[in-house]
Design a protein around this motif. Structure first.
Motif, PDB file in Angstrom:
ATOM      1  N   LEU A  12      31.410  56.569   5.785  1.00  0.00           N
ATOM      2  CA  LEU A  12      32.615  56.249   5.022  1.00  0.00           C
ATOM      3  C   LEU A  12      32.235  56.194   3.556  1.00  0.00           C
ATOM      4  O   LEU A  12      31.531  55.285   3.105  1.00  0.00           O
ATOM      5  N   PHE A  13      32.652  57.225   2.836  1.00  0.00           N
ATOM      6  CA  PHE A  13      32.420  57.307   1.395  1.00  0.00           C
ATOM      7  C   PHE A  13      33.618  56.698   0.673  1.00  0.00           C
ATOM      8  O   PHE A  13      34.748  56.802   1.139  1.00  0.00           O
ATOM      9  N   HIS A  14      33.368  56.107  -0.485  1.00  0.00           N
ATOM     10  CA  HIS A  14      34.483  55.710  -1.349  1.00  0.00           C
ATOM     11  C   HIS A  14      34.110  55.977  -2.796  1.00  0.00           C
ATOM     12  O   HIS A  14      33.006  55.649  -3.241  1.00  0.00           O
ATOM     13  N   VAL A  15      35.020  56.603  -3.520  1.00  0.00           N
ATOM     14  CA  VAL A  15      34.815  56.881  -4.936  1.00  0.00           C
ATOM     15  C   VAL A  15      34.965  55.573  -5.713  1.00  0.00           C
ATOM     16  O   VAL A  15      35.792  54.716  -5.367  1.00  0.00           O
ATOM     17  N   ILE A  16      34.122  55.414  -6.753  1.00  0.00           N
ATOM     18  CA  ILE A  16      34.131  54.182  -7.552  1.00  0.00           C
ATOM     19  C   ILE A  16      34.310  54.506  -9.037  1.00  0.00           C
ATOM     20  O   ILE A  16      34.185  55.661  -9.456  1.00  0.00           O
ATOM     21  N   ASP A  17      34.602  53.460  -9.814  1.00  0.00           N
ATOM     22  CA  ASP A  17      34.947  53.668 -11.226  1.00  0.00           C
ATOM     23  C   ASP A  17      33.740  53.705 -12.163  1.00  0.00           C
ATOM     24  O   ASP A  17      33.915  53.755 -13.389  1.00  0.00           O
ATOM     25  N   LEU A  18      32.525  53.680 -11.617  1.00  0.00           N
ATOM     26  CA  LEU A  18      31.361  53.972 -12.437  1.00  0.00           C
ATOM     27  C   LEU A  18      31.251  55.492 -12.540  1.00  0.00           C
ATOM     28  O   LEU A  18      31.215  56.182 -11.508  1.00  0.00           O
ATOM     29  N   GLY A  19      31.224  56.020 -13.744  1.00  0.00           N
ATOM     30  CA  GLY A  19      31.182  57.475 -13.866  1.00  0.00           C
ATOM     31  C   GLY A  19      30.724  57.940 -15.230  1.00  0.00           C
ATOM     32  O   GLY A  19      30.462  57.150 -16.148  1.00  0.00           O
TER      33      GLY A  19
ATOM     34  N   ALA B 214      25.354  52.073  16.711  1.00  0.00           N
ATOM     35  CA  ALA B 214      26.787  51.819  16.533  1.00  0.00           C
ATOM     36  C   ALA B 214      27.580  53.118  16.469  1.00  0.00           C
ATOM     37  O   ALA B 214      27.143  54.109  15.861  1.00  0.00           O
ATOM     38  N   ASP B 215      28.738  53.119  17.099  1.00  0.00           N
ATOM     39  CA  ASP B 215      29.644  54.263  17.070  1.00  0.00           C
ATOM     40  C   ASP B 215      30.325  54.305  15.705  1.00  0.00           C
ATOM     41  O   ASP B 215      31.027  53.365  15.327  1.00  0.00           O
ATOM     42  N   PRO B 216      30.140  55.389  14.923  1.00  0.00           N
ATOM     43  CA  PRO B 216      30.724  55.413  13.573  1.00  0.00           C
ATOM     44  C   PRO B 216      32.245  55.317  13.564  1.00  0.00           C
ATOM     45  O   PRO B 216      32.828  54.729  12.633  1.00  0.00           O
ATOM     46  N   LEU B 217      32.907  55.849  14.586  1.00  0.00           N
ATOM     47  CA  LEU B 217      34.368  55.730  14.638  1.00  0.00           C
ATOM     48  C   LEU B 217      34.790  54.282  14.871  1.00  0.00           C
ATOM     49  O   LEU B 217      35.821  53.833  14.363  1.00  0.00           O
TER      50      LEU B 217
ATOM     51  N   GLY C 135      39.941  59.604  -2.383  1.00  0.00           N
ATOM     52  CA  GLY C 135      39.099  58.500  -2.844  1.00  0.00           C
ATOM     53  C   GLY C 135      38.322  57.834  -1.727  1.00  0.00           C
ATOM     54  O   GLY C 135      37.183  57.432  -1.905  1.00  0.00           O
ATOM     55  N   ALA C 136      38.968  57.690  -0.558  1.00  0.00           N
ATOM     56  CA  ALA C 136      38.298  57.146   0.625  1.00  0.00           C
ATOM     57  C   ALA C 136      38.215  58.267   1.651  1.00  0.00           C
ATOM     58  O   ALA C 136      39.227  58.898   1.962  1.00  0.00           O
ATOM     59  N   ALA C 137      37.018  58.531   2.169  1.00  0.00           N
ATOM     60  CA  ALA C 137      36.859  59.683   3.053  1.00  0.00           C
ATOM     61  C   ALA C 137      35.831  59.390   4.137  1.00  0.00           C
ATOM     62  O   ALA C 137      34.752  58.850   3.862  1.00  0.00           O
ATOM     63  N   TYR C 138      36.179  59.762   5.363  1.00  0.00           N
ATOM     64  CA  TYR C 138      35.245  59.726   6.487  1.00  0.00           C
ATOM     65  C   TYR C 138      34.629  61.115   6.573  1.00  0.00           C
ATOM     66  O   TYR C 138      35.340  62.105   6.788  1.00  0.00           O
ATOM     67  N   CYS C 139      33.332  61.186   6.341  1.00  0.00           N
ATOM     68  CA  CYS C 139      32.666  62.488   6.229  1.00  0.00           C
ATOM     69  C   CYS C 139      31.665  62.682   7.365  1.00  0.00           C
ATOM     70  O   CYS C 139      30.915  61.761   7.706  1.00  0.00           O
TER      71      CYS C 139
END
Length: 285
Positions: A26-33, A190-193, A140-144
């Motif tokens: 589970l990725f999430h984009v953040i405001d550090l950039g 652990a099951d990622p889903l 912004g939020a993504a299951y990859c």
């Protein structure tokens, strides 16, 4: 604006025949950039990349130039570009700063050239030059899954106002070295889903924010394990959750963004309060 990302959990699911690893994260984009400026160049032979950080290569090894070469190859557009990169995201941090630069470059070049490609095409193409680039084409939020290039948009699992602090030691982590030290038998089961479901319902916890790359990273950099434990101890009264992002070496504190005293005293440590961010289709961060 060229954002970075954190991994709220990261499971390594298999080693592939090609030597890469399959993951579920589970990725999430953040405001550090970083800040990036783009313009069309009058040159008919090369792009020009200017960066404030002299340690960052500005030749064809940089993902920004690779992204522009990819854009031209896929679209047939012959335009070259002038790019200024004001680097703020540390590298070797597990924050995907370079990948964010590449995604921002693809989006900007496409806009400057009248949008010859769809965002779906940019996402698909980006997997050819890096595994983490495609996440920035999510909302912004993504299951990859796969190498990280298979992206499924999900609802933000946490309130966007959730307080977070990033702390990174001066040493970075070499992603190949971390994967080389990975013991497949020592991974979480652990099951990622199930993790995805639980974080959406219950938020972050030690049992949900699992990172299978922590153990090999702590083997390669024992001081990173010590830093995590000190951060846990320093913020325990605030009910924080502390974990490593990506392949390291950034440690993420979820639930508080006050800088612990020992971190504030150490000028060698990178520290940055951060928040989760999202975007609307057709717009950038």
């Amino acid at each position: 604006f060229s954002p970075s990302k954190i991994n709220l959990f990261l499971r390594i699911t298999a080693r592939r025949p090609d030597g890469f690893h399959d993951l579920a994260s589970l990725f999430h984009v953040i405001d550090l950039g970083d800040d990036m400026t783009f313009a069309k160049s009058s040159s008919e032979t090369k792009d020009t990349l200017i960066c404030n950080d002299p340690t960052i290569p500005t030749d064809s090894s940089n993902l920004v130039i690779k992204a522009l070469d990819l854009f031209r190859a896929k679209t047939g557009v012959r335009q070259y570009f002038w790019i200024e990169l004001d680097k703020k995201v540390p590298h070797g941090a597990g924050l995907g700063g370079g990948s964010g630069n590449a995604a921002t470059t693809l989006f900007a070049a496409n806009k400057l050239c009248g949008s010859p490609a769809t965002e779906a095409e940019l996402l698909e193409w980006s997997g050819e030059i890096g595994s983490d680039i495609s996440v920035f084409f999510s909302k912004g939020a993504a299951y990859c899954t796969g190498r990280g290039e298979i992206v499924e948009d999900v609802e933000p699992p946490l309130d966007l106002a959730t307080k977070m602090l990033l702390v990174k030691p001066p040493m970075g982590c070499s992603t190949p070295a971390i994967f080389k030290a990975l013991d497949l038998d020592g991974r979480s089961k652990a099951d990622p889903l199930e993790l995805l479901k639980r974080i959406g319902v219950d938020g972050c916890s030690e049992t949900v924010c699992i990172n299978d790359l922590e153990a090999p990273a702590f083997t390669v950099l024992p001081e990173l394990a010590e830093l995590k434990e000190r951060l846990k101890a320093a913020t325990a009264d605030k009910k924080t959750v502390v974990f490593m992002s990506g392949s390291g070496s950034t440690i993420v504190i979820v639930g508080d963004d006050d800088v612990p005293a020992f971190v504030a005293r150490d000028d060698a440590l990178f520290k940055a309060p951060t928040r989760l961010i999202t975007r609307k289709p057709g717009e950038w961060y």
